[in-house]
Design a protein around this motif. Structure first.
Motif, PDB file in Angstrom:
ATOM      1  N   SER A  62     -33.642 -79.052 -23.015  1.00  0.00           N
ATOM      2  CA  SER A  62     -32.833 -78.127 -23.796  1.00  0.00           C
ATOM      3  C   SER A  62     -33.447 -77.968 -25.178  1.00  0.00           C
ATOM      4  N   VAL A  63     -33.002 -76.975 -25.913  1.00  0.00           N
ATOM      5  CA  VAL A  63     -33.507 -76.729 -27.266  1.00  0.00           C
ATOM      6  C   VAL A  63     -32.337 -76.756 -28.238  1.00  0.00           C
ATOM      7  N   HIS A  64     -32.487 -77.505 -29.321  1.00  0.00           N
ATOM      8  CA  HIS A  64     -31.435 -77.619 -30.342  1.00  0.00           C
ATOM      9  C   HIS A  64     -32.031 -77.392 -31.720  1.00  0.00           C
ATOM     10  N   PHE A  65     -31.999 -76.230 -32.237  1.00  0.00           N
ATOM     11  CA  PHE A  65     -31.191 -75.089 -31.870  1.00  0.00           C
ATOM     12  C   PHE A  65     -31.977 -73.828 -32.191  1.00  0.00           C
ATOM     13  N   LYS A  66     -31.449 -72.661 -31.832  1.00  0.00           N
ATOM     14  CA  LYS A  66     -31.900 -71.436 -32.482  1.00  0.00           C
ATOM     15  C   LYS A  66     -31.316 -71.483 -33.884  1.00  0.00           C
ATOM     16  N   PRO A  67     -32.117 -71.323 -34.930  1.00  0.00           N
ATOM     17  CA  PRO A  67     -31.526 -71.412 -36.275  1.00  0.00           C
ATOM     18  C   PRO A  67     -30.454 -70.333 -36.462  1.00  0.00           C
ATOM     19  N   VAL A  68     -29.338 -70.733 -37.043  1.00  0.00           N
ATOM     20  CA  VAL A  68     -28.199 -69.816 -37.121  1.00  0.00           C
ATOM     21  C   VAL A  68     -28.527 -68.599 -37.993  1.00  0.00           C
ATOM     22  N   HIS A  69     -29.375 -68.783 -39.024  1.00  0.00           N
ATOM     23  CA  HIS A  69     -29.644 -67.641 -39.914  1.00  0.00           C
ATOM     24  C   HIS A  69     -30.413 -66.526 -39.204  1.00  0.00           C
ATOM     25  N   LEU A  70     -30.914 -66.821 -37.996  1.00  0.00           N
ATOM     26  CA  LEU A  70     -31.629 -65.783 -37.236  1.00  0.00           C
ATOM     27  C   LEU A  70     -30.763 -65.193 -36.118  1.00  0.00           C
ATOM     28  N   LEU A  71     -29.465 -65.521 -36.119  1.00  0.00           N
ATOM     29  CA  LEU A  71     -28.563 -65.051 -35.058  1.00  0.00           C
ATOM     30  C   LEU A  71     -27.627 -63.954 -35.577  1.00  0.00           C
ATOM     31  N   GLY A  72     -27.216 -63.095 -34.650  1.00  0.00           N
ATOM     32  CA  GLY A  72     -26.279 -61.977 -34.838  1.00  0.00           C
ATOM     33  C   GLY A  72     -25.744 -61.733 -36.234  1.00  0.00           C
ATOM     34  N   PRO A  73     -24.525 -62.232 -36.527  1.00  0.00           N
ATOM     35  CA  PRO A  73     -23.872 -61.860 -37.787  1.00  0.00           C
ATOM     36  C   PRO A  73     -24.597 -62.389 -39.024  1.00  0.00           C
ATOM     37  N   TYR A  74     -25.519 -63.302 -38.852  1.00  0.00           N
ATOM     38  CA  TYR A  74     -26.190 -63.951 -39.991  1.00  0.00           C
ATOM     39  C   TYR A  74     -27.532 -63.293 -40.315  1.00  0.00           C
ATOM     40  N   ARG A  75     -28.024 -62.515 -39.329  1.00  0.00           N
ATOM     41  CA  ARG A  75     -29.380 -61.987 -39.443  1.00  0.00           C
ATOM     42  C   ARG A  75     -29.550 -61.060 -40.646  1.00  0.00           C
ATOM     43  N   ASP A  76     -28.498 -60.305 -40.934  1.00  0.00           N
ATOM     44  CA  ASP A  76     -28.624 -59.312 -42.006  1.00  0.00           C
ATOM     45  C   ASP A  76     -28.238 -59.856 -43.374  1.00  0.00           C
ATOM     46  N   MET A  77     -27.848 -61.123 -43.446  1.00  0.00           N
ATOM     47  CA  MET A  77     -27.498 -61.698 -44.749  1.00  0.00           C
ATOM     48  C   MET A  77     -28.779 -62.143 -45.456  1.00  0.00           C
ATOM     49  N   ALA A  78     -28.716 -62.186 -46.778  1.00  0.00           N
ATOM     50  CA  ALA A  78     -29.873 -62.703 -47.532  1.00  0.00           C
ATOM     51  C   ALA A  78     -29.853 -64.227 -47.460  1.00  0.00           C
ATOM     52  N   HIS A  79     -30.983 -64.819 -47.138  1.00  0.00           N
ATOM     53  CA  HIS A  79     -31.067 -66.286 -47.078  1.00  0.00           C
ATOM     54  C   HIS A  79     -32.264 -66.761 -47.883  1.00  0.00           C
ATOM     55  N   ARG A  80     -32.165 -67.971 -48.418  1.00  0.00           N
ATOM     56  CA  ARG A  80     -33.335 -68.583 -49.050  1.00  0.00           C
ATOM     57  C   ARG A  80     -34.344 -68.926 -47.937  1.00  0.00           C
ATOM     58  N   PRO A  81     -35.627 -69.069 -48.254  1.00  0.00           N
ATOM     59  CA  PRO A  81     -36.611 -69.400 -47.217  1.00  0.00           C
ATOM     60  C   PRO A  81     -36.288 -70.762 -46.581  1.00  0.00           C
ATOM     61  N   LEU A  82     -36.434 -70.849 -45.257  1.00  0.00           N
ATOM     62  CA  LEU A  82     -36.120 -72.089 -44.530  1.00  0.00           C
ATOM     63  C   LEU A  82     -37.314 -72.461 -43.643  1.00  0.00           C
TER      64      LEU A  82
END
Ligand code: PLP
Length: 385
Positions: A329-349
């Motif tokens: 299994s894979v843990h995880f897809k980073p949340v900042h790259l998912l649906g409702p979070y994708r269009d928000m501004a994020h600091r580099p991770l």
């Protein structure tokens, strides 16, 4: 380790719960008792968690997601507020933060433990920050002493998402005992599995408020009202939700909780066997366990560097499945790259994104036999030859 697999060997799942006769007897007892919803079994589980963690109160709920939602609601986190959280996590905490009207502010993680660091959290504090929500990745606890100091210095709520760490500690301090509110999961694949289920633990007045919110805003439970009070004799003090754990779930969760010592020992043995057999394979990093940490081993998470390993992470996963019938299994897809979070501004991770591309969780659970463990080791090593 040298054994060769027969083609057509039975598939080895990534996870399978270990359910014994005690669990079955306890569920049957509840079925025969005439009381199915939150009652004596859920109360016993709450008591057991309170005792083990030394926290003021605990509330058994339908899921860890429900516990997280209640935590932010009970603490008054809402519109205009920011909550600092990791992105390399399950979407439950970020979703709960959005649901109360606040904004998750994702920060990067330590490349060794994959946990959020107090330094990264500190750098993300703004006048709008109201809470820090840590997550103990895979069952290895974050530095809760440092997070506690940071939260206190800035007057912030501290939440521990301990979904992976129901039975873990650091320097003798159990996961879930430091924060203002902590959340646990009894989901089907967790270290104590009840299909679904969660628990909120922490400061008395916050858990009290969460309990009110989690049973419609009613000031007493159905079990308390049953046979003692007139059933219409209740008040709705706040508009609440319905999040209580049923006694059917608690019957199963309670026995699994009591077995955590045994389960964690077996998980640790499997982890030790993997680490001893897989350390040194080029491009494969086995988990780093910090001194003083009693790892809960929900995950045995390796990192595969595609520049140094013969195959990349996805190729390893595919080869284990197709050639050896071993699921990972894979843990995880980073949340900042998912649906409702994708269009928000994020600091580099950058560490989060690197880890997400390389991380693979090998099967590691007490229902595995020694032969299963050898089979995984043999299969992984074969891919490196
Ligand atoms: C870190 C983390 N938090 C929360 C959850 C949600 O748990 P539940 O399914 O009990 O809501 C999960 C589930 O996998 C998780 O991994």
């Amino acid at each position: 380790m040298s054994r060769t697999l027969m083609p057509g060997a039975a598939p080895l799942p990534w996870n399978r719960p270990l359910i014994g006769e005690d669990e079955i007897a306890e569920v049957l007892d509840t079925l025969r008792s005439g009381w199915l919803t939150h009652g004596p079994k859920a109360t016993r589980l709450e008591h057991a968690v309170r005792e083990r963690l030394g926290v003021e109160d605990a509330f058994a709920v339908t899921s860890c997601t429900a516990a997280l939602h209640l935590a932010f609601l009970a603490a008054g986190i809402g519109a205009g507020h920011e909550v600092i959280a990791p992105s390399l996590t399950f979407c439950a905490a970020p979703n709960a933060i959005l649901h109360v009207g606040a904004r998750p502010v994702f920060v990067d993680i330590d490349p060794a433990t994959l946990n959020m660091t107090p330094q990264a959290a500190q750098a993300a504090i703004t006048p709008r920050t109201r809470a820090i929500a840590v997550m103990h990745y895979g069952g290895q606890m974050c530095d809760m002493r440092a997070f506690r100091r940071l939260a206190d210095r800035h007057g912030l709520l501290l939440v521990e998402d301990a979904a992976h760490a129901l039975h873990a500690s650091r320097d003798g301090v159990p996961a879930g005992s430091t924060a203002d509110l902590s959340t646990f999961s009894f989901y089907a694949n967790k270290v104590a599995a009840a299909g679904e289920g969660g628990l909120l633990a922490g400061r008395g007045e916050l858990v009290h408020q969460a309990r009110l919110l989690g049973r419609h805003g009613i000031d007493s439970s159905a079990w308390q009202r049953h046979g003692k009070r007139n059933t219409a004799d209740y008040e709705v003090t706040v508009p609440g939700l319905k999040y209580v754990m049923s006694d059917l779930t608690a019957a199963l969760a309670g026995v699994q909780y009591d077995r955590l010592e045994e389960f964690t020992r077996r998980r640790a043995d499997i982890a030790a066997a993997y680490t001893s057999a897989l350390t040194g394979l080029p491009g494969l990093s086995t988990p780093v366990v910090l001194p003083g940490v009693e790892h809960g081993w929900f995950l045995y998470a390796v990192l595969i560097d595609p520049a140094a390993a013969p195959l990349d992470r996805d190729q390893v996963a595919a080869a284990l499945l197709e050639r050896h019938q071993i699921s990972t299994s894979v843990h995880f897809k980073p949340v900042h790259l998912l649906g409702p979070y994708r269009d928000m501004a994020h600091r580099p991770l950058p560490v989060t994104e690197m880890a997400a591309a390389r991380q693979l969780s090998l099967p590691c659970y007490p229902a595995m036999t020694d032969q299963d463990v050898d089979r995984v080791i043999h299969a992984v090593r074969q891919l490196w030859t």
